[in-house]
Design an enzyme around this catalytic site. Structure first.
Site, short mmCIF file in Angstrom:
data_model
loop_
_atom_site.label_atom_id
_atom_site.label_comp_id
_atom_site.label_asym_id
_atom_site.label_seq_id
_atom_site.Cartn_x
_atom_site.Cartn_y
_atom_site.Cartn_z
N SER A 8 0.85 -1.20 0.00
CA SER A 8 0.00 0.00 0.00
C SER A 8 0.87 1.24 0.00
O SER A 8 1.71 1.43 0.89
CB SER A 8 -0.90 0.02 1.24
OG SER A 8 -1.48 1.30 1.38
N HIS A 33 -1.45 -1.40 -4.11
CA HIS A 33 -2.69 -1.03 -3.46
C HIS A 33 -2.76 0.48 -3.25
O HIS A 33 -1.86 1.07 -2.66
CB HIS A 33 -2.77 -1.77 -2.11
CG HIS A 33 -4.08 -1.68 -1.41
ND1 HIS A 33 -5.17 -2.43 -1.78
CD2 HIS A 33 -4.48 -0.94 -0.36
CE1 HIS A 33 -6.19 -2.16 -0.97
NE2 HIS A 33 -5.80 -1.25 -0.10
N ASP A 35 -5.00 3.44 -1.66
CA ASP A 35 -6.07 3.72 -0.69
C ASP A 35 -6.64 5.11 -0.90
O ASP A 35 -5.99 6.10 -0.59
CB ASP A 35 -5.51 3.62 0.73
CG ASP A 35 -5.32 2.18 1.16
OD1 ASP A 35 -6.27 1.40 1.05
OD2 ASP A 35 -4.20 1.84 1.61
N MET A 37 -9.18 7.86 0.23
CA MET A 37 -9.96 8.22 1.43
C MET A 37 -10.55 9.61 1.25
O MET A 37 -9.85 10.54 0.84
CB MET A 37 -9.05 8.21 2.65
CG MET A 37 -8.33 6.90 2.87
SD MET A 37 -7.30 7.05 4.34
CE MET A 37 -6.59 5.41 4.40
N HIS A 66 -8.66 0.88 -3.72
CA HIS A 66 -9.59 0.65 -2.61
C HIS A 66 -10.28 1.97 -2.27
O HIS A 66 -9.66 2.86 -1.71
CB HIS A 66 -8.76 0.10 -1.42
CG HIS A 66 -9.53 -0.07 -0.15
ND1 HIS A 66 -8.90 -0.28 1.07
CD2 HIS A 66 -10.86 -0.09 0.11
CE1 HIS A 66 -9.81 -0.40 2.01
NE2 HIS A 66 -11.01 -0.29 1.46
N MET A 68 -12.34 4.12 -0.13
CA MET A 68 -12.97 4.37 1.19
C MET A 68 -13.68 5.71 1.07
O MET A 68 -13.25 6.74 1.58
CB MET A 68 -11.89 4.38 2.28
CG MET A 68 -11.40 2.98 2.63
SD MET A 68 -9.86 3.01 3.54
CE MET A 68 -8.72 3.06 2.17
N MET A 137 -11.52 -6.37 5.59
CA MET A 137 -10.69 -5.43 6.36
C MET A 137 -10.30 -6.09 7.68
O MET A 137 -11.15 -6.59 8.41
CB MET A 137 -11.45 -4.13 6.63
CG MET A 137 -11.63 -3.21 5.43
SD MET A 137 -10.10 -2.76 4.58
CE MET A 137 -9.20 -1.88 5.87
N GLY A 142 -8.99 3.57 7.50
CA GLY A 142 -8.73 5.00 7.69
C GLY A 142 -7.30 5.36 7.96
O GLY A 142 -6.88 6.47 7.67
N PHE A 143 -6.54 4.43 8.52
CA PHE A 143 -5.16 4.74 8.89
C PHE A 143 -4.27 3.53 8.67
O PHE A 143 -4.69 2.40 8.88
CB PHE A 143 -5.08 5.12 10.39
CG PHE A 143 -6.04 6.20 10.77
CD1 PHE A 143 -5.73 7.55 10.58
CD2 PHE A 143 -7.28 5.88 11.31
CE1 PHE A 143 -6.63 8.55 10.91
CE2 PHE A 143 -8.19 6.87 11.64
CZ PHE A 143 -7.87 8.20 11.45
N GLY A 144 -3.02 3.80 8.29
CA GLY A 144 -2.02 2.74 8.26
C GLY A 144 -1.49 2.50 9.67
O GLY A 144 -1.76 3.27 10.59
N GLY A 145 -0.76 1.41 9.82
CA GLY A 145 -0.04 1.17 11.07
C GLY A 145 -0.88 0.71 12.25
O GLY A 145 -0.44 0.76 13.39
N ASP A 175 -6.49 -6.59 4.59
CA ASP A 175 -5.93 -5.23 4.56
C ASP A 175 -5.93 -4.66 5.97
O ASP A 175 -6.99 -4.47 6.56
CB ASP A 175 -6.81 -4.38 3.63
CG ASP A 175 -6.26 -2.98 3.41
OD1 ASP A 175 -5.17 -2.66 3.93
OD2 ASP A 175 -6.93 -2.21 2.71
N GLY A 176 -4.72 -4.43 6.48
CA GLY A 176 -4.58 -3.80 7.79
C GLY A 176 -3.84 -4.68 8.78
O GLY A 176 -4.23 -5.82 9.03
N GLY A 177 -2.72 -4.15 9.26
CA GLY A 177 -1.97 -4.87 10.30
C GLY A 177 -1.25 -6.11 9.81
O GLY A 177 -0.88 -6.98 10.61
N GLY A 197 1.16 -2.18 4.19
CA GLY A 197 1.63 -0.80 4.09
C GLY A 197 2.85 -0.60 4.95
O GLY A 197 3.99 -0.63 4.48
N SER A 198 2.63 -0.41 6.25
CA SER A 198 3.75 -0.08 7.13
C SER A 198 4.77 -1.22 7.22
O SER A 198 5.97 -0.97 7.32
CB SER A 198 3.24 0.31 8.52
OG SER A 198 2.33 -0.64 8.99
C1 DX5 Z 1 -6.34 1.24 5.96
C2 DX5 Z 1 -5.89 1.03 4.54
C3 DX5 Z 1 -4.76 0.12 4.40
C4 DX5 Z 1 -3.47 0.57 5.00
C5 DX5 Z 1 -2.80 -0.65 5.59
O1 DX5 Z 1 -7.44 2.05 5.97
O2 DX5 Z 1 -6.97 0.50 3.78
O3 DX5 Z 1 -4.53 -0.28 3.06
O4 DX5 Z 1 -2.61 1.21 4.11
O5 DX5 Z 1 -1.75 -0.22 6.34
P1 DX5 Z 1 -0.94 -1.19 7.31
O6 DX5 Z 1 -0.42 -2.31 6.48
O7 DX5 Z 1 0.15 -0.28 7.81
O8 DX5 Z 1 -1.88 -1.63 8.38
ZN ZN Z 2 -6.69 -0.46 1.66
#
Ligand code: DX5
Ligand code: ZN
Length: 219
Positions: A8, A33, A35, A37, A66, A68, A137, A142-145, A175-177, A197-198
């Site tokens: 991402s 990917h 994102d 938003m 994606h 959002m 999900m 909404g947020f990475g990390g 997607d996420g974590g 992502g992170s």
């Molecule tokens: C969250 C996004 C993700 C995000 C994942 O709202 O849809 O795609 O970038 O980030 P990580 O991998 O850091 O959880």
């Molecule tokens: Zn995403």
């Protein structure tokens, strides 16, 4: 076989975006990917079709977009025209999920339905025959990390079971974590694609991170 990896760009260095996306492409990522938003469906604002158009000029990897975004059907055609190969819409963001998916397919892109951690898999059963990918999900969007929510593993299992029983061939994306531990758990539950992502971008070596995700899921 091992999991497909979709880095991402939310965690990439925006001032060196071309460098960061080319790096993961060379490292064997399977899709990129993106994102989107809108500051309404989720609190953050990220980027729009102009970014997809710019990425398309330097990437050969499929662009996995994606949305959002509230009422995503308003933007499907614009993202498809910008070069999105796959467009994902959140079940919760539209009163007309079937129509939104039809619009995506008519635009020539692959279609994806996305569900939040609090949304049951059963709710999307009526549209599973239309989609190329389902995104479960594994954090609230909404947020990475953020931290992977283990309760989502049961939903992945449930979806994988429906897929098997009905003979569907859509991808199951998380997607996420995602990291090496949670991606392995999700893969064992039936996931076929991990957005990361992170985990990929925050430390020094994105290529090694992608290799690691493939290695822990190789069977
Ligand atoms: C969250 C996004 C993700 C995000 C994942 O709202 O849809 O795609 O970038 O980030 P990580 O991998 O850091 O959880
Ligand atoms: Zn995403």
């Amino acid at each position: 076989m091992s999991i497909k990896v979709a880095p991402s760009i939310l965690s990439a260095d925006y001032l060196n975006l071309q460098r960061d996306v080319e790096l993961v492409e060379k490292a064997g990522a399977d899709m990129l990917h993106v994102d989107v938003m809108d500051g309404m469906f989720v609190p953050s604002i990220s980027y729009g079709p102009g970014w997809v158009k710019a990425l398309k000029q330097v990437m050969t990897l499929p662009l996995d977009v994606h949305l959002m975004v509230e009422q995503p059907e308003r933007y499907v055609e614009e993202f498809a025209a910008a070069g999105a190969d796959l467009i994902g819409v959140q079940y919760e963001a539209t009163q007309h999920i079937h129509r939104a998916l039809q619009l995506i397919k008519n635009s020539g892109a692959k279609a994806e339905v996305v569900i939040n951690p609090g949304t049951a898999v059963e709710l999307i059963e009526p549209v599973l025959d239309m989609v190329d990918q389902v995104l479960i999900m594994t954090v609230n969007p909404g947020f990475g990390g953020q931290k992977f929510l283990p309760a989502t593993l049961k939903k992945i299992e449930k979806l994988a079971q429906i897929k098997r029983e009905q003979g569907y061939d859509f991808e199951i994306q998380i997607d996420g974590g995602a990291n090496d531990v949670t991606t392995k758990q999700a893969y064992d539950a039936g996931a076929t694609v991990a957005v990361a992502g992170s985990y990929v971008y925050d430390k020094v070596d994105p290529a090694a991170k992608i290799a690691r995700l493939k290695e822990v899921t190789s069977d």
